[in-house]
Design a protein around this motif. Structure first.
Motif, PDB file in Angstrom:
ATOM      1  N   SER A 121       0.836  -1.202   0.000  1.00  0.00           N
ATOM      2  CA  SER A 121       0.000   0.000   0.000  1.00  0.00           C
ATOM      3  C   SER A 121       0.871   1.253   0.000  1.00  0.00           C
ATOM      4  O   SER A 121       2.056   1.213   0.337  1.00  0.00           O
ATOM      5  CB  SER A 121      -0.906   0.011   1.227  1.00  0.00           C
ATOM      6  OG  SER A 121      -0.130   0.163   2.406  1.00  0.00           O
ATOM      7  N   LYS A 122       0.276   2.363  -0.370  1.00  0.00           N
ATOM      8  CA  LYS A 122       1.003   3.628  -0.397  1.00  0.00           C
ATOM      9  C   LYS A 122       1.511   4.015   0.992  1.00  0.00           C
ATOM     10  O   LYS A 122       2.584   4.601   1.133  1.00  0.00           O
ATOM     11  CB  LYS A 122       0.102   4.742  -0.945  1.00  0.00           C
ATOM     12  CG  LYS A 122      -0.152   4.642  -2.439  1.00  0.00           C
ATOM     13  CD  LYS A 122       1.150   4.810  -3.223  1.00  0.00           C
ATOM     14  CE  LYS A 122       0.904   4.780  -4.722  1.00  0.00           C
ATOM     15  NZ  LYS A 122       2.181   4.917  -5.488  1.00  0.00           N
ATOM     16  N   SER A 123       0.738   3.670   2.010  1.00  0.00           N
ATOM     17  CA  SER A 123       1.172   4.003   3.374  1.00  0.00           C
ATOM     18  C   SER A 123       2.406   3.189   3.763  1.00  0.00           C
ATOM     19  O   SER A 123       3.315   3.701   4.422  1.00  0.00           O
ATOM     20  CB  SER A 123       0.035   3.761   4.370  1.00  0.00           C
ATOM     21  OG  SER A 123      -0.353   2.396   4.383  1.00  0.00           O
ATOM     22  N   GLU A 125       4.578   1.914   1.562  1.00  0.00           N
ATOM     23  CA  GLU A 125       5.673   2.457   0.753  1.00  0.00           C
ATOM     24  C   GLU A 125       6.258   3.702   1.418  1.00  0.00           C
ATOM     25  O   GLU A 125       7.494   3.861   1.516  1.00  0.00           O
ATOM     26  CB  GLU A 125       5.182   2.815  -0.643  1.00  0.00           C
ATOM     27  CG  GLU A 125       6.282   3.438  -1.501  1.00  0.00           C
ATOM     28  CD  GLU A 125       5.764   4.070  -2.786  1.00  0.00           C
ATOM     29  OE1 GLU A 125       6.605   4.476  -3.620  1.00  0.00           O
ATOM     30  OE2 GLU A 125       4.528   4.176  -2.940  1.00  0.00           O
ATOM     31  N   LYS A 126       5.391   4.572   1.884  1.00  0.00           N
ATOM     32  CA  LYS A 126       5.841   5.807   2.540  1.00  0.00           C
ATOM     33  C   LYS A 126       6.662   5.501   3.778  1.00  0.00           C
ATOM     34  O   LYS A 126       7.689   6.140   4.029  1.00  0.00           O
ATOM     35  CB  LYS A 126       4.629   6.662   2.904  1.00  0.00           C
ATOM     36  CG  LYS A 126       4.990   8.001   3.540  1.00  0.00           C
ATOM     37  CD  LYS A 126       3.733   8.814   3.831  1.00  0.00           C
ATOM     38  CE  LYS A 126       4.092  10.163   4.473  1.00  0.00           C
ATOM     39  NZ  LYS A 126       2.869  10.968   4.760  1.00  0.00           N
ATOM     40  N   GLU A 127       6.226   4.499   4.556  1.00  0.00           N
ATOM     41  CA  GLU A 127       6.957   4.124   5.767  1.00  0.00           C
ATOM     42  C   GLU A 127       8.326   3.541   5.432  1.00  0.00           C
ATOM     43  O   GLU A 127       9.333   3.877   6.066  1.00  0.00           O
ATOM     44  CB  GLU A 127       6.130   3.112   6.571  1.00  0.00           C
ATOM     45  CG  GLU A 127       6.831   2.560   7.809  1.00  0.00           C
ATOM     46  CD  GLU A 127       7.090   3.601   8.884  1.00  0.00           C
ATOM     47  OE1 GLU A 127       7.789   3.275   9.854  1.00  0.00           O
ATOM     48  OE2 GLU A 127       6.601   4.752   8.749  1.00  0.00           O
ATOM     49  N   ARG A 129      10.143   4.111   2.757  1.00  0.00           N
ATOM     50  CA  ARG A 129      11.018   5.179   2.266  1.00  0.00           C
ATOM     51  C   ARG A 129      11.455   6.091   3.411  1.00  0.00           C
ATOM     52  O   ARG A 129      12.592   6.581   3.430  1.00  0.00           O
ATOM     53  CB  ARG A 129      10.307   5.977   1.173  1.00  0.00           C
ATOM     54  CG  ARG A 129      10.075   5.181  -0.109  1.00  0.00           C
ATOM     55  CD  ARG A 129       9.603   6.062  -1.254  1.00  0.00           C
ATOM     56  NE  ARG A 129       9.273   5.255  -2.433  1.00  0.00           N
ATOM     57  CZ  ARG A 129      10.171   4.776  -3.292  1.00  0.00           C
ATOM     58  NH1 ARG A 129      11.462   5.042  -3.112  1.00  0.00           N
ATOM     59  NH2 ARG A 129       9.790   4.054  -4.334  1.00  0.00           N
ATOM     60  N   ARG A 130      10.571   6.304   4.358  1.00  0.00           N
ATOM     61  CA  ARG A 130      10.916   7.139   5.517  1.00  0.00           C
ATOM     62  C   ARG A 130      12.047   6.500   6.315  1.00  0.00           C
ATOM     63  O   ARG A 130      12.992   7.177   6.719  1.00  0.00           O
ATOM     64  CB  ARG A 130       9.687   7.327   6.407  1.00  0.00           C
ATOM     65  CG  ARG A 130       9.928   8.240   7.620  1.00  0.00           C
ATOM     66  CD  ARG A 130       8.761   8.186   8.590  1.00  0.00           C
ATOM     67  NE  ARG A 130       8.666   6.880   9.231  1.00  0.00           N
ATOM     68  CZ  ARG A 130       9.408   6.515  10.281  1.00  0.00           C
ATOM     69  NH1 ARG A 130      10.300   7.344  10.794  1.00  0.00           N
ATOM     70  NH2 ARG A 130       9.256   5.317  10.815  1.00  0.00           N
ATOM     71  N   GLU A 133      15.349   6.766   4.354  1.00  0.00           N
ATOM     72  CA  GLU A 133      15.891   8.128   4.350  1.00  0.00           C
ATOM     73  C   GLU A 133      16.461   8.519   5.705  1.00  0.00           C
ATOM     74  O   GLU A 133      17.380   9.340   5.786  1.00  0.00           O
ATOM     75  CB  GLU A 133      14.813   9.123   3.918  1.00  0.00           C
ATOM     76  CG  GLU A 133      14.450   9.049   2.444  1.00  0.00           C
ATOM     77  CD  GLU A 133      15.626   9.380   1.521  1.00  0.00           C
ATOM     78  OE1 GLU A 133      16.598  10.015   1.992  1.00  0.00           O
ATOM     79  OE2 GLU A 133      15.570   9.007   0.340  1.00  0.00           O
TER      80      GLU A 133
END
Length: 226
Positions: A121-123, A125-127, A129-130, A133
Motif C-alpha cells: 500500500s502507499k502508506s 511504501e511511505k513508511e 522510504r521514511r 531516508e
C-alpha cells in the motif's frame, strides 16, 4: 591479542555511554553485552581477541559475573566463541561465512516475498522510504546502533506484508546474525549512510513494481552486496 581488551580512549567511551543507557536497557548485563557487541562490530575488539572476564570487568566497572553472562549471550549470537580451557574470544568470520549468512536472509525474505501483497500500500511504501531516508542522516561508524535498528525496522516492515508467521519467526530467530554482516561493512569503510539508504530504497522500488520476482532478485543483490 592477549592485551587489554579496550584502549584508554575506548574505555573512556565505554564509561560515558554505559551509564545513560540504564533507563533504556533492561539490565546491566544487557548494557555490557551491548557495549562489547558494538566494539566487536566497530573493530575495537578484533577477531581472535581473548576476552578476559577480569579485565573486561575492570574496564567496565562491573562484576565478573555480569561480564560472564554478557559473554554467554554474545556466544549464543555467534559473535563470541567459547573454548574450554581457553575461554572466550571474538569470533573470526571469513568472507565465505558472511556470504552464507547473506544467502540465508535472502532466501528467507525471498520466500516471504512470494507470499507478500505487492505492490504494498502507499502508506507502507511511505513508511519504508521514511525508514531508508532516516539512514541517510546517520554518521557512521558512530551511529551503527541506529543503523542496525533502522535496518531491522525496514526488513520487519517488509516481512509483515505477508501472513506466514513461521517465516517471520524464522527470521527473528536468526536476527542476531545481522550484526555479523555489519562487521565487514564497518571495518572496511564501505558502509556510508548514503550507500545504506540507497540500497534499501532499491528494495522499495522493486516491491512497488508489483512483481515478486523482481523483489526476490533485489533481496539477493541486497544481501550479496553486504
Amino acid at each position: 591479542m592477549e592485551g587489554r581488551p579496550f584502549s584508554e580512549p575506548a574505555k573512556a567511551s565505554l564509561a560515558r555511554t554505559l551509564a545513560p543507557r540504564v533507563a533504556e536497557r533492561t539490565t546491566l548485563v544487557d548494557q555490557v553485552a551491548h557495549r562489547i557487541r558494538r566494539e566487536i562490530i566497530l573493530g575495537t575488539l578484533d577477531p581472535g581477541r581473548h576476552l578476559v572476564e577480569k579485565r573486561l570487568a575492570e574496564d567496565l566497572s562491573v562484576s565478573r559475573g555480569t561480564v560472564r553472562e554478557a559473554l554467554t549471550r554474545l556466544a549464543s549470537t555467534g559473535l563470541v566463541e567459547f573454548s574450554p580451557g581457553s575461554g572466550n574470544r571474538v569470533r573470526y568470520f571469513s568472507d565465505g561465512d558472511i556470504n552464507e549468512i547473506g544467502e540465508v536472509f535472502a532466501a528467507l525474505e525471498g520466500r516471504a516475498a512470494m507470499h507478500a501483497v505487492v505492490p504494498p500500500s502507499k502508506s507502507v511504501e511511505k513508511e519504508l522510504r521514511r525508514i531508508a531516508e532516516r539512514m541517510r542522516g546517520l554518521r557512521l561508524p558512530d551511529d551503527v546502533d541506529d543503523l542496525m535498528a533502522l535496518d531491522r525496522q525496514f526488513h520487519g516492515t517488509l516481512l509483515n506484508q505477508q501472513s506466514n508467521a513461521k517465516l517471520i519467526e524464522a527470521w527473528q530467530s536468526l536476527e542476531s546474525l545481522l550484526a555479523v554482516m555489519m562487521v565487514p561493512i564497518m571495518r572496511r569503510g564501505v558502509g556510508t549512510a548514503d550507500i545504506q539508504a540507497d540500497r534499501h530504497l532499491l528494495l522499495v522500488d522493486a516491491a512497488m513494481t508489483g512483481e515478486p520476482e523482481l523483489l526476490i532478485k533485489g533481496l539477493e543483490q541486497h544481501y550479496y552486496q553486504a
